[in-house]
Design a protein around this motif. Sequence first.
Motif, PDB file in Angstrom:
ATOM      1  N   ILE A  51       0.845  -1.186   0.000  1.00  0.00           N
ATOM      2  CA  ILE A  51       0.000   0.000   0.000  1.00  0.00           C
ATOM      3  C   ILE A  51       0.886   1.244   0.000  1.00  0.00           C
ATOM      4  CG2 ILE A  51      -1.618   1.355   1.403  1.00  0.00           C
ATOM      5  CD1 ILE A  51      -3.020  -0.941   0.196  1.00  0.00           C
ATOM      6  N   ILE A  52       0.455   2.269  -0.727  1.00  0.00           N
ATOM      7  CA  ILE A  52       1.103   3.578  -0.651  1.00  0.00           C
ATOM      8  C   ILE A  52       0.170   4.514   0.101  1.00  0.00           C
ATOM      9  CG2 ILE A  52       2.075   5.508  -1.934  1.00  0.00           C
ATOM     10  CD1 ILE A  52       2.615   3.641  -4.242  1.00  0.00           C
ATOM     11  N   VAL A  53       0.664   5.069   1.195  1.00  0.00           N
ATOM     12  CA  VAL A  53      -0.129   5.970   2.034  1.00  0.00           C
ATOM     13  C   VAL A  53       0.365   7.398   1.804  1.00  0.00           C
ATOM     14  CG1 VAL A  53      -0.824   6.547   4.383  1.00  0.00           C
ATOM     15  CG2 VAL A  53      -0.415   4.151   3.757  1.00  0.00           C
ATOM     16  N   PHE A  54      -0.528   8.255   1.326  1.00  0.00           N
ATOM     17  CA  PHE A  54      -0.186   9.655   1.093  1.00  0.00           C
ATOM     18  C   PHE A  54      -0.824  10.512   2.175  1.00  0.00           C
ATOM     19  CE2 PHE A  54       0.119   7.977  -3.298  1.00  0.00           C
ATOM     20  CZ  PHE A  54       1.407   8.383  -3.601  1.00  0.00           C
ATOM     21  N   ALA A  55      -0.037  11.415   2.732  1.00  0.00           N
ATOM     22  CA  ALA A  55      -0.547  12.344   3.742  1.00  0.00           C
ATOM     23  C   ALA A  55       0.393  13.537   3.801  1.00  0.00           C
ATOM     24  CB  ALA A  55      -0.636  11.673   5.114  1.00  0.00           C
ATOM     25  N   PRO A  56      -0.096  14.682   4.280  1.00  0.00           N
ATOM     26  CA  PRO A  56       0.797  15.842   4.421  1.00  0.00           C
ATOM     27  C   PRO A  56       1.765  15.641   5.574  1.00  0.00           C
ATOM     28  CG  PRO A  56      -1.357  16.333   5.334  1.00  0.00           C
ATOM     29  CD  PRO A  56      -1.481  14.985   4.685  1.00  0.00           C
ATOM     30  N   ARG A  57       2.829  16.430   5.612  1.00  0.00           N
ATOM     31  CA  ARG A  57       3.725  16.393   6.760  1.00  0.00           C
ATOM     32  C   ARG A  57       2.933  16.756   8.014  1.00  0.00           C
ATOM     33  NH1 ARG A  57       9.043  19.846   5.372  1.00  0.00           N
ATOM     34  NH2 ARG A  57       9.490  19.356   7.550  1.00  0.00           N
ATOM     35  N   GLY A  58       3.174  15.968   9.071  1.00  0.00           N
ATOM     36  CA  GLY A  58       2.410  16.189  10.286  1.00  0.00           C
ATOM     37  C   GLY A  58       1.019  15.605  10.220  1.00  0.00           C
ATOM     38  N   GLY A  59       0.770  14.757   9.212  1.00  0.00           N
ATOM     39  CA  GLY A  59      -0.560  14.192   9.018  1.00  0.00           C
ATOM     40  C   GLY A  59      -0.758  12.815   9.614  1.00  0.00           C
ATOM     41  N   GLY A  60       0.177  12.355  10.437  1.00  0.00           N
ATOM     42  CA  GLY A  60      -0.016  11.095  11.158  1.00  0.00           C
ATOM     43  C   GLY A  60       0.565   9.875  10.482  1.00  0.00           C
ATOM     44  N   LYS A  61       1.439  10.060   9.489  1.00  0.00           N
ATOM     45  CA  LYS A  61       2.013   8.891   8.804  1.00  0.00           C
ATOM     46  C   LYS A  61       2.846   8.037   9.765  1.00  0.00           C
ATOM     47  CE  LYS A  61       4.215  11.216   5.619  1.00  0.00           C
ATOM     48  NZ  LYS A  61       3.847  12.572   6.087  1.00  0.00           N
ATOM     49  N   ARG A 303       1.968  13.864   0.550  1.00  0.00           N
ATOM     50  CA  ARG A 303       0.967  13.945  -0.512  1.00  0.00           C
ATOM     51  C   ARG A 303       1.493  14.628  -1.776  1.00  0.00           C
ATOM     52  NH1 ARG A 303      -3.929  16.159   2.047  1.00  0.00           N
ATOM     53  NH2 ARG A 303      -4.206  14.036   2.800  1.00  0.00           N
ATOM     54  N   PRO A 304       2.261  15.732  -1.665  1.00  0.00           N
ATOM     55  CA  PRO A 304       2.756  16.366  -2.900  1.00  0.00           C
ATOM     56  C   PRO A 304       3.695  15.477  -3.705  1.00  0.00           C
ATOM     57  CG  PRO A 304       2.920  17.872  -1.024  1.00  0.00           C
ATOM     58  CD  PRO A 304       2.594  16.523  -0.471  1.00  0.00           C
ATOM     59  N   LEU A 305       4.253  14.452  -3.073  1.00  0.00           N
ATOM     60  CA  LEU A 305       5.185  13.581  -3.782  1.00  0.00           C
ATOM     61  C   LEU A 305       4.483  12.742  -4.849  1.00  0.00           C
ATOM     62  CD1 LEU A 305       8.092  12.533  -4.022  1.00  0.00           C
ATOM     63  CD2 LEU A 305       7.577  10.889  -2.206  1.00  0.00           C
ATOM     64  N   ARG A 306       3.172  12.555  -4.698  1.00  0.00           N
ATOM     65  CA  ARG A 306       2.445  11.713  -5.645  1.00  0.00           C
ATOM     66  C   ARG A 306       2.580  12.233  -7.077  1.00  0.00           C
ATOM     67  NH1 ARG A 306      -3.395  10.023  -4.181  1.00  0.00           N
ATOM     68  NH2 ARG A 306      -3.447  12.170  -3.473  1.00  0.00           N
ATOM     69  N   ASP A 307       2.395  13.543  -7.265  1.00  0.00           N
ATOM     70  CA  ASP A 307       2.462  14.092  -8.617  1.00  0.00           C
ATOM     71  C   ASP A 307       3.863  13.996  -9.200  1.00  0.00           C
ATOM     72  OD1 ASP A 307      -0.219  14.712  -8.567  1.00  0.00           O
ATOM     73  OD2 ASP A 307       0.095  16.734  -7.805  1.00  0.00           O
ATOM     74  N   VAL A 308       4.881  14.116  -8.344  1.00  0.00           N
ATOM     75  CA  VAL A 308       6.257  13.995  -8.826  1.00  0.00           C
ATOM     76  C   VAL A 308       6.517  12.560  -9.278  1.00  0.00           C
ATOM     77  CG1 VAL A 308       8.695  14.220  -8.200  1.00  0.00           C
ATOM     78  CG2 VAL A 308       7.021  15.845  -7.306  1.00  0.00           C
ATOM     79  N   LEU A 309       6.088  11.600  -8.480  1.00  0.00           N
ATOM     80  CA  LEU A 309       6.266  10.193  -8.854  1.00  0.00           C
ATOM     81  C   LEU A 309       5.464   9.862 -10.113  1.00  0.00           C
ATOM     82  CD1 LEU A 309       6.070   8.520  -5.323  1.00  0.00           C
ATOM     83  CD2 LEU A 309       8.092   8.745  -6.759  1.00  0.00           C
ATOM     84  N   TRP A 310       4.295  10.475 -10.223  1.00  0.00           N
ATOM     85  CA  TRP A 310       3.427  10.219 -11.377  1.00  0.00           C
ATOM     86  C   TRP A 310       4.142  10.535 -12.696  1.00  0.00           C
ATOM     87  CZ3 TRP A 310      -1.417   8.144 -11.794  1.00  0.00           C
ATOM     88  CH2 TRP A 310      -2.085   8.325 -12.998  1.00  0.00           C
ATOM     89  N   ASP A 322      -6.034   4.889  -6.970  1.00  0.00           N
ATOM     90  CA  ASP A 322      -6.751   4.814  -5.705  1.00  0.00           C
ATOM     91  C   ASP A 322      -6.833   3.406  -5.128  1.00  0.00           C
ATOM     92  OD1 ASP A 322      -9.129   7.430  -6.558  1.00  0.00           O
ATOM     93  OD2 ASP A 322      -7.112   7.496  -5.716  1.00  0.00           O
ATOM     94  N   TYR A 323      -6.962   2.392  -5.982  1.00  0.00           N
ATOM     95  CA  TYR A 323      -7.193   1.053  -5.438  1.00  0.00           C
ATOM     96  C   TYR A 323      -5.950   0.479  -4.779  1.00  0.00           C
ATOM     97  CZ  TYR A 323      -4.843  -1.120  -9.477  1.00  0.00           C
ATOM     98  OH  TYR A 323      -3.924  -1.513 -10.423  1.00  0.00           O
ATOM     99  N   GLU A 324      -4.781   1.076  -4.969  1.00  0.00           N
ATOM    100  CA  GLU A 324      -3.572   0.608  -4.309  1.00  0.00           C
ATOM    101  C   GLU A 324      -2.950   1.696  -3.444  1.00  0.00           C
ATOM    102  OE1 GLU A 324      -1.332  -0.953  -7.699  1.00  0.00           O
ATOM    103  OE2 GLU A 324      -1.382  -2.880  -6.701  1.00  0.00           O
ATOM    104  N   ALA A 325      -3.691   2.759  -3.213  1.00  0.00           N
ATOM    105  CA  ALA A 325      -3.176   3.861  -2.412  1.00  0.00           C
ATOM    106  C   ALA A 325      -4.245   4.312  -1.421  1.00  0.00           C
ATOM    107  CB  ALA A 325      -2.755   5.031  -3.303  1.00  0.00           C
ATOM    108  N   VAL A 326      -3.783   4.862  -0.320  1.00  0.00           N
ATOM    109  CA  VAL A 326      -4.673   5.428   0.693  1.00  0.00           C
ATOM    110  C   VAL A 326      -4.281   6.884   0.889  1.00  0.00           C
ATOM    111  CG1 VAL A 326      -5.337   5.394   3.123  1.00  0.00           C
ATOM    112  CG2 VAL A 326      -5.053   3.239   1.882  1.00  0.00           C
ATOM    113  N   ASP A 327      -5.242   7.757   0.759  1.00  0.00           N
ATOM    114  CA  ASP A 327      -5.008   9.180   0.955  1.00  0.00           C
ATOM    115  C   ASP A 327      -5.528   9.548   2.347  1.00  0.00           C
ATOM    116  OD1 ASP A 327      -4.456  11.829   0.663  1.00  0.00           O
ATOM    117  OD2 ASP A 327      -5.487  12.069  -1.245  1.00  0.00           O
ATOM    118  N   VAL A 328      -4.612   9.821   3.274  1.00  0.00           N
ATOM    119  CA  VAL A 328      -4.996  10.092   4.659  1.00  0.00           C
ATOM    120  C   VAL A 328      -5.531  11.514   4.768  1.00  0.00           C
ATOM    121  CG1 VAL A 328      -4.149  10.386   7.021  1.00  0.00           C
ATOM    122  CG2 VAL A 328      -3.351   8.468   5.625  1.00  0.00           C
ATOM    123  N   THR A 329      -6.732  11.639   5.269  1.00  0.00           N
ATOM    124  CA  THR A 329      -7.324  12.949   5.509  1.00  0.00           C
ATOM    125  C   THR A 329      -7.839  13.008   6.941  1.00  0.00           C
ATOM    126  OG1 THR A 329      -9.486  12.209   4.681  1.00  0.00           O
ATOM    127  CG2 THR A 329      -7.996  13.278   3.108  1.00  0.00           C
TER     128      THR A 329
END
Length: 533
Positions: A51-61, A303-310, A322-329
Amino acid sequence: MSTPLDNWLKNLGFIHGNPFVHVEADRERAILPATFVDVEGYDRIKSANTIIVFAPRGGGKSALRIMLASYTAPIEATSSTLTLEYTNFNHLIERWRQDTTLTINDHVQQLLRLGCKALYKALFGSPELDKLAKDSSDSRQYRIARAIQLSPPVQAQLSEFLHTFVPELLRAAELGTQFHYLDSDIPLSPWQEFTKAVSDHRLRQFVDANTVPQNPTMQLLANVNDFVSEPLLFTDPTRGLNAFVDLIRRLGFEQLFVLVDRLDETQETADDLEAQADLLEPLLAHLPVLEIPHIAYKFFLSRPLRDVLWNRPTVRRDRLEDYEAVDVTWDDVRLKAMLDARLKGYSKPDFGNPNFKDWSELCVDAQTGIAMEQQLLTVAQDSPRRLLLAAQLVCETHVKRLEEGSAELLLDSKDWEKAQPMLHSKLPFSNLLRIDLKRHIAVTPLKKVELTGLDYEIIRVLVEHDGFSTREQLMIAVPQWNGIASDYAIDRAISRLRHNLDENGRNPQWLMTVRGHSDNEKGFRLRNYMVLS
């Protein structure tokens, strides 16, 4: 050394320390399980899948990573999952600085080292693990039972890996420390005799002569030291990881979790997304390593790293879907739950119940507490770290007033008033949407937006419903629709409002679409906003 703030909190009943001081989960591993609040998609994060978990810095990763580690080995000795935490990238950064092309081997060699360290801890334990384990005595008994079951061929394979990848753990000083942990009565003097037994690979003989009754875990460790072989050499990274997985499965583990985290917290890469992508790309792009059976990778990324990797052609794009990633909000509900959990976890139990259940109990009265808590949640802007920092600053302000003699024991409204300038300087509103309903204006960090027609009415209804409105409520309350509007018309109006706010529809900061299971749960949520009076 205790601070005035620490003393104030302790007098109130926070015997486990300051619930706001640690904004990094790694510094509070012992208490984190008691204060943890999960996020949407947590079940998927815990699964046996990569799984790839995307979240902002300080977002609980990091909190998510540590929770995964807390119920797997080596912390939870009885778990069938072995976990390694891949959080230090200095070896990669040094090569990257030298413009050396990073390869999958750079990652795999580090994963094998970390895997062997985790395996060593899982098999032989440590005082640090005992502090984190639910039951340290049960853990020791489980390790003893596992040691008894290991056949000589498995012990030999284990020895090969440890001697190759973590030889420092099999030096006399480290072994002496580990032996004292396993049996504090074992005599290690004269020291020269012990060190000679280690270097001569006859440590088992030393153990059998000096431990009564026999200690199976210590005997296993001695056997690992005594086995002599050539270092393992894997020219194929996939083969090396497969061999390690084979070993841990022969030791009773069913799978390996690889937790990749803290790239956005490392000083050299924290503010450099391209650098983070450079370091990760060899691993994310190497499907044979990512798809080794019985290994699940958990990538905790900004989270901003997603577009760079893309935009990296070597990284398979469907791994970022989305089916292999979780976007933490986070929202106010989860942030409040986290704040409540921390207050409970850090405060003194009173007849089985915590002294402090929520923020209002820190205040002179419930009305003050509720109002201040809402302000804290607004300042937090859906960031757990910002919330803790804000709470810390308010409490520091109160303690200063106590020292000046201008405050009573509990928090009051003046604490918030005096803390606000400091809060705004240390926690700037990076993405707050400021709404002035009287002037029909919304102010984003980049521009001022005039709210007219449907834009104004949608914003007004959401504000009047505390930020959330179902589709039906919106349809009835917006005069232009008068109770009659198709889903298409509503979605089109929402899309136009987002466009006017320069809102990113994929990752909205302010206007979210809520897809619930029932009509009462489906609708739209306004987040990260403040209504100007």
